[in-house]
Design a protein around this motif. Structure first.
Motif, PDB file in Angstrom:
ATOM      1  N   VAL A 298       6.261   9.061   0.505  1.00 62.64           N
ATOM      2  CA  VAL A 298       7.254   9.916  -0.154  1.00 62.64           C
ATOM      3  C   VAL A 298       6.827   9.908  -1.498  1.00 62.64           C
ATOM      4  O   VAL A 298       7.461  10.814  -2.320  1.00 62.64           O
ATOM      5  N   ALA A 299       5.488   9.560  -1.892  1.00 61.25           N
ATOM      6  CA  ALA A 299       5.067   9.621  -3.132  1.00 61.25           C
ATOM      7  C   ALA A 299       4.828  11.104  -3.652  1.00 61.25           C
ATOM      8  O   ALA A 299       4.558  12.145  -2.627  1.00 61.25           O
ATOM      9  N   GLY A 300       4.868  11.602  -4.758  1.00 59.94           N
ATOM     10  CA  GLY A 300       4.815  12.732  -5.239  1.00 59.94           C
ATOM     11  C   GLY A 300       3.214  13.389  -5.209  1.00 59.94           C
ATOM     12  O   GLY A 300       2.409  12.643  -5.122  1.00 59.94           O
ATOM     13  N   ALA A 301       3.121  14.757  -5.358  1.00 60.64           N
ATOM     14  CA  ALA A 301       1.997  15.223  -5.257  1.00 60.64           C
ATOM     15  C   ALA A 301       0.996  14.855  -6.427  1.00 60.64           C
ATOM     16  O   ALA A 301       0.003  14.672  -6.380  1.00 60.64           O
ATOM     17  N   ARG A 302       1.561  14.489  -7.487  1.00 60.64           N
ATOM     18  CA  ARG A 302       0.868  14.099  -8.904  1.00 60.64           C
ATOM     19  C   ARG A 302       0.206  12.866  -8.463  1.00 60.64           C
ATOM     20  O   ARG A 302      -1.335  12.677  -8.811  1.00 60.64           O
ATOM     21  N   LEU A 303       0.674  11.861  -7.846  1.00 63.11           N
ATOM     22  CA  LEU A 303       0.177  10.637  -7.272  1.00 63.11           C
ATOM     23  C   LEU A 303      -1.201  10.944  -6.691  1.00 63.11           C
ATOM     24  O   LEU A 303      -2.137  10.332  -6.739  1.00 63.11           O
ATOM     25  N   TRP A 304      -1.107  11.716  -5.546  1.00 69.74           N
ATOM     26  CA  TRP A 304      -2.348  12.115  -4.646  1.00 69.74           C
ATOM     27  C   TRP A 304      -3.377  12.890  -5.721  1.00 69.74           C
ATOM     28  O   TRP A 304      -4.545  12.651  -5.402  1.00 69.74           O
ATOM     29  N   LEU A 305      -3.037  13.728  -6.525  1.00 68.41           N
ATOM     30  CA  LEU A 305      -3.862  14.509  -7.320  1.00 68.41           C
ATOM     31  C   LEU A 305      -4.714  13.433  -8.274  1.00 68.41           C
ATOM     32  O   LEU A 305      -5.863  13.331  -8.385  1.00 68.41           O
ATOM     33  N   ASP A 306      -3.978  12.426  -8.846  1.00 73.22           N
ATOM     34  CA  ASP A 306      -4.637  11.392  -9.660  1.00 73.22           C
ATOM     35  C   ASP A 306      -5.460  10.485  -8.926  1.00 73.22           C
ATOM     36  O   ASP A 306      -6.667  10.333  -9.398  1.00 73.22           O
ATOM     37  N   LEU A 307      -5.104  10.245  -7.585  1.00 74.10           N
ATOM     38  CA  LEU A 307      -6.082   9.391  -6.956  1.00 74.10           C
ATOM     39  C   LEU A 307      -7.402  10.078  -6.378  1.00 74.10           C
ATOM     40  O   LEU A 307      -8.507   9.574  -6.616  1.00 74.10           O
ATOM     41  N   GLU A 308      -7.284  11.301  -6.265  1.00 73.60           N
ATOM     42  CA  GLU A 308      -8.316  12.094  -5.940  1.00 73.60           C
ATOM     43  C   GLU A 308      -9.129  12.287  -6.998  1.00 73.60           C
ATOM     44  O   GLU A 308     -10.482  12.237  -7.052  1.00 73.60           O
ATOM     45  N   GLN A 309      -8.493  12.600  -8.293  1.00 74.29           N
ATOM     46  CA  GLN A 309      -9.581  12.607  -9.547  1.00 74.29           C
ATOM     47  C   GLN A 309     -10.348  11.323  -9.758  1.00 74.29           C
ATOM     48  O   GLN A 309     -11.375  11.401 -10.044  1.00 74.29           O
ATOM     49  N   ALA A 310      -9.782  10.144  -9.409  1.00 73.08           N
ATOM     50  CA  ALA A 310     -10.325   8.926  -9.612  1.00 73.08           C
ATOM     51  C   ALA A 310     -11.307   8.659  -8.720  1.00 73.08           C
ATOM     52  O   ALA A 310     -12.734   8.522  -8.999  1.00 73.08           O
ATOM     53  N   TYR A 311     -11.293   9.123  -7.329  1.00 68.72           N
ATOM     54  CA  TYR A 311     -12.209   9.129  -6.456  1.00 68.72           C
ATOM     55  C   TYR A 311     -13.590   9.767  -6.833  1.00 68.72           C
ATOM     56  O   TYR A 311     -14.653   9.679  -7.006  1.00 68.72           O
ATOM     57  N   ARG A 312     -13.358  11.219  -7.339  1.00 72.59           N
ATOM     58  CA  ARG A 312     -14.363  12.169  -7.623  1.00 72.59           C
ATOM     59  C   ARG A 312     -14.942  11.672  -8.977  1.00 72.59           C
ATOM     60  O   ARG A 312     -16.039  12.061  -8.794  1.00 72.59           O
TER      61      ARG A 312
END
Length: 781
Positions: A298-312
């Motif tokens: 149920v996490a918000g989209a922002r959390l996934w975007l931040d996680l993707e940015q950290a990985y990238r």
């Protein structure tokens, strides 16, 4: 004799010599230059600069002009006028000649002191001290008038230097008694020697000290013999070398003899050359980031975007893609997650998925679409050869973000790929032909000038004994230059090729193009000396000229890239030495430069200007069966992965980088010998294979950008196997993949590449689409 010339040695010396002759036309001149003096017996490596200042005859008598023959360039007439070589001398003919040349009124000039023109590989082992001693006696008798001219002190210093040379030769060849005799003569001829009376008094007073020294040496010799009975092992020598304690063994003749006996037992594998300074650091540790599995659904989209940015940001593109896909599963209608995935997929080489996802968007109204999105999408269209779609995307992006995309290379490449260059390039409006003169050659295949991926090819007439140089000229400025070579089956003409496909992205209305050699312009398109561009797009020639001035070059594949700067060479060689050390440590393999970098190390002692990108390196496997060779290469890839390196794996090699954002990488290849004793190379070869395995595996050293690297003992034959007999002539557009032979049984299979990638998809990328099985390529063993 194994000595090495700087690739521009003659060029620099002739320029210096001719300039000096213009200033002083009446004086016989010779040109010398600084040298790198490598004493292989003593592990010494230093730069020697000849002293051409002051009284040159005096400097020559004292050996300060370094008269080594590989250093000297001059006119044959001056050599003959000075009497040539004294044929009575078996050694030191160069010293005698230089003294006579200067005594006869000649003068020596030198190139700048900061560029060593050649490497003198010096060894005393096997040299004859007796021959050198006889030559010294003849030289002293011949030049006694010069010694008298400068006084007794200089004569004593010359004799001192000559006796020291002979003593060193005897000592390094293990002859103790003659060495001690000449050491005594060296001492007695020392200009600083005390007066005889004071010397006798000093010797009498020092007798007790000499007796104590004799006793100390005797005890040392006994202890040394006893210790060597236990420590006579190769690791001892390795430790002595590393600690720089060789003098402990060489204090006495017994120690020197023992040291030579142990040294002969040490493995013949050469010591690795020192890495460039400063080297790149080893790969950093793997960042500890969230796996995404513990993120609540149920996490918000922002959390996934931040996680993707950290990985990238850490170059973990697989994990970044997984994070975006998991985010879209929870938020399928989130436009920002979709746009991020569209921008990421081209970095993962997933072109078709990127285009399908792009087609599902309402691009104009979506506020999350940015200039980067258009760049990545048009790259995907170009990768799938959909040039019209790529051009449409480029035009749409330019309308929305002209400031951001105006200098984007992808936009201009897309435009260039859509233009019909066969129509856009036509004969120049004003004639600029050779007139009544016969042109020196012709362009037989315009290649990339007609919009193809092929190189521009043609021929030129011979220019004496030299290989003619050919330049591609745009608006009067050369943008790429190559040499022409005589093909074995040609009719006496010299043939050339040039790869400059990225040039089309900079050409626009009004730009003129010509191909020129020393004799003038070559004919293009049926007899025209120049052609002109009419592409309906603005020229970017000023940008091209600026980049050329900053060091950009057209690579062997036609791409326009930053060239090999000094810093880039150092960083590349540092990575090369790191990977070489891992191969030597884990498998005992010496690493060699391969392909283009082997060509540079042997032919030019430097990086080849148009060979920009990865450093081709490799090793020769001790295995012969295909499955064993492949398994070993896969193990090496896993080892490099475990050490923290990033890999892009092809069926025949692996690109190795220390970090995801590093601009330098090495291209690790492999080779092996077949049961028939033939050398095979993973990427392939074109000409009859080398069969001398012992010569390949007996490495020698060669200069590469002022660093010593190992090359195969018969590197010239290996290069002929790869490039053919014309490998000595630079060819900017050489098509290595034409007529290439390779054994497909030794290439990694698709399953092996996929399995390797799955072991760590963030650090290993398998370029499966490069596999010849997917393209239907036929390869022959």
């Amino acid at each position: 004799a194994g000595d090495l010339w700087h690739p521009r040695k003659l060029e620099l010396q002739l320029a210096t010599l001719l300039a000096a002759e213009q200033r002083d036309p009446d004086t016989p001149l010779l040109c010398t230059g600084p040298l790198r003096w490598v004493f292989t017996d003593q592990d010494e490596n230093r730069i020697k600069t000849p002293d051409v200042s002051g009284d040159q005859l005096r400097n020559a008598l004292l050996g300060k002009l370094y008269p080594y023959l590989p250093a000297i360039v001059g006119r044959a007439a001056h050599f003959r006028d000075a009497g040539g070589f004294d044929e009575r001398l078996m050694r030191r003919q160069d010293y005698d000649f230089l003294v006579r040349f200067l005594a006869g009124g000649g003068r020596v000039v030198s190139t700048p002191p900061h560029i060593p023109l050649y490497t003198y590989l010096k060894s005393d082992v096997g040299a004859s001290p007796e021959v050198v001693a006889i030559a010294n006696e003849i030289i002293r008798a011949k030049h006694r008038p010069h010694y008298r001219r400068y006084g007794r002190r200089l004569a004593r210093e010359v004799r001192h230097n000559q006796h020291r040379l002979v003593a060193r030769l005897y000592r390094n060849n293990g002859e103790t008694v003659p060495s001690r005799i000449y050491q005594t003569r060296e001492t007695l001829s020392d200009p600083e020697l005390l007066a005889p009376t004071r010397q006798a008094v000093t010797r009498a007073l020092s007798a007790p000290y000499r007796a104590a020294a004799w006793l100390r040496r005797s005890v040392y010799t006994s202890v040394l013999h006893l210790a060597l009975m236990v420590l006579r092992r190769p690791p001892v020598i390795a430790s002595v070398r590393w600690l720089r304690l060789r003098h402990l063994f060489t204090t006495t003749s017994a120690g020197r003899a023992a040291y030579r006996r142990i040294k002969s037992r040490v493995t013949a594998t050469p010591r690795p050359p020192p890495p460039p300074d400063p080297p790149d650091p080893a790969p950093p540790p793997v960042p500890r980031l969230s796996t995404g599995l513990d993120v609540p659904a149920v996490a918000g989209a922002r959390l996934w975007l931040d996680l993707e940015q950290a990985y990238r940001e850490h170059g973990l593109l697989h994990s970044a893609e997984v994070a975006l896909r998991r985010g879209l599963m929870a938020h399928p209608d989130d436009p920002e997650l979709t746009i991020r995935l569209i921008e990421l997929l081209p970095l993962r080489k997933k072109w078709a998925e990127c285009i399908d996802l792009w087609a599902s968007l309402n691009k104009v109204e979506n506020r999350f679409v940015q200039a980067t999105t258009y760049t990545r999408v048009l790259r995907a269209f170009r990768a799938l050869n959909r040039d019209a779609d790529a051009f449409a995307i480029a035009e749409e992006g330019m309308r929305r973000w002209p400031r951001e995309l105006n200098s984007d290379p992808e936009v201009h490449r897309s435009r260039a790929a859509f233009i019909n260059w066969k129509r856009a390039i036509a004969p120049a409006a004003t004639p600029d032909g050779p007139g009544d003169l016969e042109p020196p050659g012709a362009v037989t295949d315009p290649g990339f000038l007609h919009g193809t991926d092929a190189a521009l090819q043609g021929w030129v007439l011979p220019d004496g004994d030299q290989a003619p140089m050919v330049s591609l000229v745009v608006n009067g400025q050369p943008v790429a230059t190559t040499s022409a070579a005589r093909l074995p089956s040609s009719d006496g003409r010299f043939h050339f090729s040039l790869s400059c496909q990225d040039l089309l992205a900079y050409l626009g209305d009004g730009d003129t193009i010509s191909v020129e050699s020393a004799g003038g312009p070559l004919t293009i398109d049926g007899g025209h000396a120049r052609v002109q561009v009419a592409s309906r797009h603005q020229s970017r020639f000023s940008e091209l000229r600026t980049k050329l001035g900053s060091g950009y070059v057209f690579t062997k594949f036609g791409a326009f890239r930053p060239g090999n700067t000094v810093e880039r060479k150092q960083r590349t060689l540092a990575l090369y030495h790191q990977v070489s050390a891992i191969l030597a440590e884990a498998y005992g393999y010496p690493a060699f430069p391969f392909y283009g970098n082997l060509l540079g190390a042997v032919r030019e002692h430097d990086f080849i200007d148009h060979d920009v990108g990865g450093f081709d390196m490799g090793y020769v496997s001790r295995h012969r069966r295909p499955d064993e060779v492949r398994a070993e290469f896969l193990d090496i890839c896993r080892l490099l992965r475990d050490r923290g390196y990033r890999l892009k794996v092809e069926p025949w090699s692996a690109y190795v980088k220390a970090t995801h954002d590093s601009p330098v990488f090495v291209d690790l290849n492999y080779a092996w010998f077949t049961d028939a004793g033939e050398l095979n190379l993973s990427y392939g070869w074109r000409y009859p294979p080398v069969t001398d395995e012992a010569a390949v595996l007996a490495p020698r050293e060669s200069l590469l950008a002022n660093y010593l690297v190992r090359v195969p003992g018969n590197a010239e034959q290996v290069l002929e196997q790869i490039y053919g007999p014309s490998w000595t002539v630079p060819d900017q557009g050489f098509p290595l993949d034409v007529g290439l032979k390779r054994d497909p049984a030794y290439l990694l299979t698709i399953d092996e590449m996929a399995s390797l990638e799955q072991s760590d998809p963030d650090r290993i990328e398998a370029l499966i689409d490069h596999h010849p099985a997917l393209s239907g390529e036929r390869t022959a063993g």
